[in-house]
Design a protein around this motif. Structure first.
Motif, PDB file in Angstrom:
ATOM      1  N   GLY A   1       3.159  -1.452 -15.548  1.00 46.94           N
ATOM      2  CA  GLY A   1       3.867  -1.734 -15.106  1.00 46.94           C
ATOM      3  C   GLY A   1       5.215  -1.487 -14.247  1.00 46.94           C
ATOM      4  N   ARG A   2       4.641  -0.363 -14.615  1.00 46.72           N
ATOM      5  CA  ARG A   2       6.002   0.351 -13.318  1.00 46.72           C
ATOM      6  C   ARG A   2       5.514   0.568 -12.275  1.00 46.72           C
ATOM      7  NH1 ARG A   2       6.905   5.769 -17.244  1.00 46.72           N
ATOM      8  NH2 ARG A   2       8.674   5.165 -18.354  1.00 46.72           N
ATOM      9  N   GLU A   3       6.277  -0.029 -11.443  1.00 48.27           N
ATOM     10  CA  GLU A   3       6.223   0.628  -9.741  1.00 48.27           C
ATOM     11  C   GLU A   3       6.149   1.991  -9.300  1.00 48.27           C
ATOM     12  OE1 GLU A   3       8.197  -1.674  -7.395  1.00 48.27           O
ATOM     13  OE2 GLU A   3       7.285  -3.588  -8.786  1.00 48.27           O
ATOM     14  N   PHE A   4       4.806   2.487  -8.536  1.00 48.91           N
ATOM     15  CA  PHE A   4       5.195   4.359  -8.044  1.00 48.91           C
ATOM     16  C   PHE A   4       5.214   3.730  -6.463  1.00 48.91           C
ATOM     17  CE2 PHE A   4       0.682   2.969  -8.554  1.00 48.91           C
ATOM     18  CZ  PHE A   4       0.535   2.892  -7.536  1.00 48.91           C
ATOM     19  N   THR A   5       5.696   4.642  -5.725  1.00 50.17           N
ATOM     20  CA  THR A   5       5.772   4.146  -4.379  1.00 50.17           C
ATOM     21  C   THR A   5       4.410   5.182  -3.469  1.00 50.17           C
ATOM     22  OG1 THR A   5       7.144   6.063  -4.107  1.00 50.17           O
ATOM     23  CG2 THR A   5       8.345   4.080  -4.092  1.00 50.17           C
ATOM     24  N   THR A   6       4.565   5.344  -2.043  1.00 52.22           N
ATOM     25  CA  THR A   6       3.098   5.852  -2.203  1.00 52.22           C
ATOM     26  C   THR A   6       3.060   5.824   0.016  1.00 52.22           C
ATOM     27  OG1 THR A   6       1.053   6.801  -1.362  1.00 52.22           O
ATOM     28  CG2 THR A   6       1.366   4.681  -1.877  1.00 52.22           C
ATOM     29  N   ALA A   7       3.109   6.282   0.681  1.00 54.74           N
ATOM     30  CA  ALA A   7       2.889   6.040   2.246  1.00 54.74           C
ATOM     31  C   ALA A   7       2.343   5.521   2.502  1.00 54.74           C
ATOM     32  CB  ALA A   7       2.173   8.196   3.285  1.00 54.74           C
ATOM     33  N   ALA A   8       2.705   4.131   2.914  1.00 58.39           N
ATOM     34  CA  ALA A   8       1.579   2.157   2.980  1.00 58.39           C
ATOM     35  C   ALA A   8       0.334   2.871   4.403  1.00 58.39           C
ATOM     36  CB  ALA A   8       2.691   2.052   4.436  1.00 58.39           C
ATOM     37  N   ALA A   9       0.769   4.114   5.126  1.00 59.52           N
ATOM     38  CA  ALA A   9      -1.059   4.482   5.173  1.00 59.52           C
ATOM     39  C   ALA A   9      -2.083   5.012   4.118  1.00 59.52           C
ATOM     40  CB  ALA A   9      -0.652   5.855   6.604  1.00 59.52           C
ATOM     41  N   ASN A  10      -1.317   5.001   3.090  1.00 61.52           N
ATOM     42  CA  ASN A  10      -2.418   5.521   2.031  1.00 61.52           C
ATOM     43  C   ASN A  10      -2.688   4.773   1.311  1.00 61.52           C
ATOM     44  OD1 ASN A  10      -1.880   8.316   2.700  1.00 61.52           O
ATOM     45  ND2 ASN A  10      -0.779   8.760   1.252  1.00 61.52           N
ATOM     46  N   ILE A  11      -2.848   3.061   1.765  1.00 61.73           N
ATOM     47  CA  ILE A  11      -3.505   2.189   0.615  1.00 61.73           C
ATOM     48  C   ILE A  11      -4.479   1.240   1.366  1.00 61.73           C
ATOM     49  CG2 ILE A  11      -1.047   2.010  -0.577  1.00 61.73           C
ATOM     50  CD1 ILE A  11      -0.715  -0.795   0.681  1.00 61.73           C
ATOM     51  N   GLU A  12      -5.256   1.615   0.664  1.00 62.54           N
ATOM     52  CA  GLU A  12      -6.402   0.467   1.162  1.00 62.54           C
ATOM     53  C   GLU A  12      -6.464  -0.655  -0.202  1.00 62.54           C
ATOM     54  OE1 GLU A  12      -9.518   3.358   1.159  1.00 62.54           O
ATOM     55  OE2 GLU A  12      -9.783   3.535  -0.813  1.00 62.54           O
ATOM     56  N   PRO A  13      -7.750  -2.059   0.053  1.00 60.10           N
ATOM     57  CA  PRO A  13      -8.378  -2.682  -0.708  1.00 60.10           C
ATOM     58  C   PRO A  13      -8.644  -2.097  -2.499  1.00 60.10           C
ATOM     59  CG  PRO A  13      -8.407  -3.546   1.366  1.00 60.10           C
ATOM     60  CD  PRO A  13      -8.564  -1.932   1.654  1.00 60.10           C
ATOM     61  N   ALA A  14      -9.061  -2.238  -3.193  1.00 59.45           N
ATOM     62  CA  ALA A  14      -9.146  -1.615  -3.879  1.00 59.45           C
ATOM     63  C   ALA A  14     -10.829  -2.354  -4.580  1.00 59.45           C
ATOM     64  CB  ALA A  14      -8.335  -2.143  -5.318  1.00 59.45           C
ATOM     65  N   GLU A  15     -11.578  -1.783  -5.531  1.00 54.74           N
ATOM     66  CA  GLU A  15     -12.700  -1.985  -4.829  1.00 54.74           C
ATOM     67  C   GLU A  15     -12.660  -3.809  -5.743  1.00 54.74           C
ATOM     68  OE1 GLU A  15     -15.778  -0.187  -5.184  1.00 54.74           O
ATOM     69  OE2 GLU A  15     -14.631   0.669  -3.598  1.00 54.74           O
ATOM     70  N   GLY A  16     -13.912  -3.695  -4.614  1.00 58.98           N
ATOM     71  CA  GLY A  16     -13.733  -5.230  -4.797  1.00 58.98           C
ATOM     72  C   GLY A  16     -12.987  -6.518  -3.834  1.00 58.98           C
ATOM     73  N   GLN A  17     -11.440  -5.992  -3.515  1.00 61.48           N
ATOM     74  CA  GLN A  17     -10.977  -7.065  -3.066  1.00 61.48           C
ATOM     75  C   GLN A  17     -11.479  -7.035  -1.373  1.00 61.48           C
ATOM     76  OE1 GLN A  17      -8.295  -7.883  -4.730  1.00 61.48           O
ATOM     77  NE2 GLN A  17      -9.449  -7.449  -6.073  1.00 61.48           N
ATOM     78  N   ASP A  18     -10.995  -8.329  -1.008  1.00 68.05           N
ATOM     79  CA  ASP A  18     -11.175  -8.905   0.272  1.00 68.05           C
ATOM     80  C   ASP A  18     -10.366  -8.743   1.482  1.00 68.05           C
ATOM     81  OD1 ASP A  18     -11.368 -10.528   2.488  1.00 68.05           O
ATOM     82  OD2 ASP A  18     -10.831 -12.248   1.922  1.00 68.05           O
ATOM     83  N   PRO A  19     -10.116  -7.908   1.842  1.00 68.56           N
ATOM     84  CA  PRO A  19      -8.818  -7.125   2.606  1.00 68.56           C
ATOM     85  C   PRO A  19      -8.051  -8.141   3.319  1.00 68.56           C
ATOM     86  CG  PRO A  19     -11.096  -6.475   4.363  1.00 68.56           C
ATOM     87  CD  PRO A  19     -10.816  -7.476   2.841  1.00 68.56           C
ATOM     88  N   GLY A  20      -8.389  -9.571   3.672  1.00 69.49           N
ATOM     89  CA  GLY A  20      -7.481 -10.373   4.096  1.00 69.49           C
ATOM     90  C   GLY A  20      -6.226 -10.728   3.279  1.00 69.49           C
ATOM     91  N   PRO A  21      -5.241 -11.629   4.050  1.00 73.99           N
ATOM     92  CA  PRO A  21      -4.299 -11.511   3.933  1.00 73.99           C
ATOM     93  C   PRO A  21      -3.978 -12.580   2.423  1.00 73.99           C
ATOM     94  CG  PRO A  21      -4.761 -13.349   5.625  1.00 73.99           C
ATOM     95  CD  PRO A  21      -6.081 -12.075   5.784  1.00 73.99           C
ATOM     96  N   ALA A  22      -3.191 -12.653   1.606  1.00 78.08           N
ATOM     97  CA  ALA A  22      -3.217 -13.178   0.341  1.00 78.08           C
ATOM     98  C   ALA A  22      -2.895 -14.352   0.228  1.00 78.08           C
ATOM     99  CB  ALA A  22      -2.105 -12.705  -1.002  1.00 78.08           C
ATOM    100  N   ARG A  23      -3.566 -15.087  -0.932  1.00 83.46           N
ATOM    101  CA  ARG A  23      -3.009 -16.808  -0.110  1.00 83.46           C
ATOM    102  C   ARG A  23      -1.848 -16.595  -0.278  1.00 83.46           C
ATOM    103  NH1 ARG A  23      -6.917 -18.108  -4.710  1.00 83.46           N
ATOM    104  NH2 ARG A  23      -9.120 -18.271  -2.607  1.00 83.46           N
ATOM    105  N   GLY A  24      -1.726 -17.561   0.327  1.00 84.25           N
ATOM    106  CA  GLY A  24       0.752 -18.519   0.238  1.00 84.25           C
ATOM    107  C   GLY A  24       1.047 -16.976   0.682  1.00 84.25           C
ATOM    108  N   SER A  25       0.545 -15.967   1.434  1.00 84.18           N
ATOM    109  CA  SER A  25       1.243 -15.009   2.133  1.00 84.18           C
ATOM    110  C   SER A  25       1.693 -15.729   2.934  1.00 84.18           C
ATOM    111  CB  SER A  25       0.004 -14.146   2.717  1.00 84.18           C
ATOM    112  OG  SER A  25       0.802 -12.881   3.386  1.00 84.18           O
ATOM    113  N   ALA A  26       3.046 -15.019   4.066  1.00 79.67           N
ATOM    114  CA  ALA A  26       3.743 -15.389   5.122  1.00 79.67           C
ATOM    115  C   ALA A  26       3.375 -14.552   6.319  1.00 79.67           C
ATOM    116  CB  ALA A  26       5.012 -15.635   5.261  1.00 79.67           C
ATOM    117  N   TYR A  27       2.265 -13.563   5.342  1.00 79.47           N
ATOM    118  CA  TYR A  27       2.250 -11.916   6.660  1.00 79.47           C
ATOM    119  C   TYR A  27       0.121 -12.729   6.503  1.00 79.47           C
ATOM    120  CZ  TYR A  27       6.867 -10.486   5.466  1.00 79.47           C
ATOM    121  OH  TYR A  27       8.162 -10.588   5.287  1.00 79.47           O
ATOM    122  N   ARG A  28       0.283 -13.406   8.246  1.00 73.53           N
ATOM    123  CA  ARG A  28      -0.943 -13.829   8.245  1.00 73.53           C
ATOM    124  C   ARG A  28      -1.436 -12.460   9.806  1.00 73.53           C
ATOM    125  NH1 ARG A  28      -3.222 -17.764   5.084  1.00 73.53           N
ATOM    126  NH2 ARG A  28      -1.870 -18.525   4.095  1.00 73.53           N
TER     127      ARG A  28
END
Length: 92
Positions: free
Chosen positions: A65-92
């Motif tokens: 439940g705790r949030e942490f920060t990192t450079a946006a360039a340092n994130i990638e989809p977690a194992e088994g996650q589709d890298p496409g836009p989230a369902r219902g996301s305004a950003y496609r």
């Protein structure tokens, strides 16, 4: 007047940036930690009034439940996650 308050008042607040992995499970490649990407904010991280240093920070909420920060360039989809836009996301 307190110098730190003066410095904060001179800098505009960070803006939210759209990101393709928003609200998806992501992994921070620097630490290996996983969680849900809550926001990506364009922030001035400079400690100087004379020189600005803007970066995109990713806010990730871990399983505890705790949030942490990192450079946006340092994130990638977690194992088994589709890298496409989230369902219902305004950003496609």
């Amino acid at each position: 007047m307190n110098r730190s308050l003066l410095r904060l008042s001179r800098h505009p607040r960070g803006r939210a940036a759209p990101h393709r992995l928003l609200r998806r499970r992501v992994r921070d490649i620097a630490s290996g930690a996983e969680g849900e990407l809550m926001a990506v904010i364009h922030e001035n991280v400079s400690d100087s009034v004379l020189r600005e240093h803007w970066v995109e920070l990713a806010y990730v909420r871990g399983a505890c439940g705790r949030e942490f920060t990192t450079a946006a360039a340092n994130i990638e989809p977690a194992e088994g996650q589709d890298p496409g836009p989230a369902r219902g996301s305004a950003y496609r």
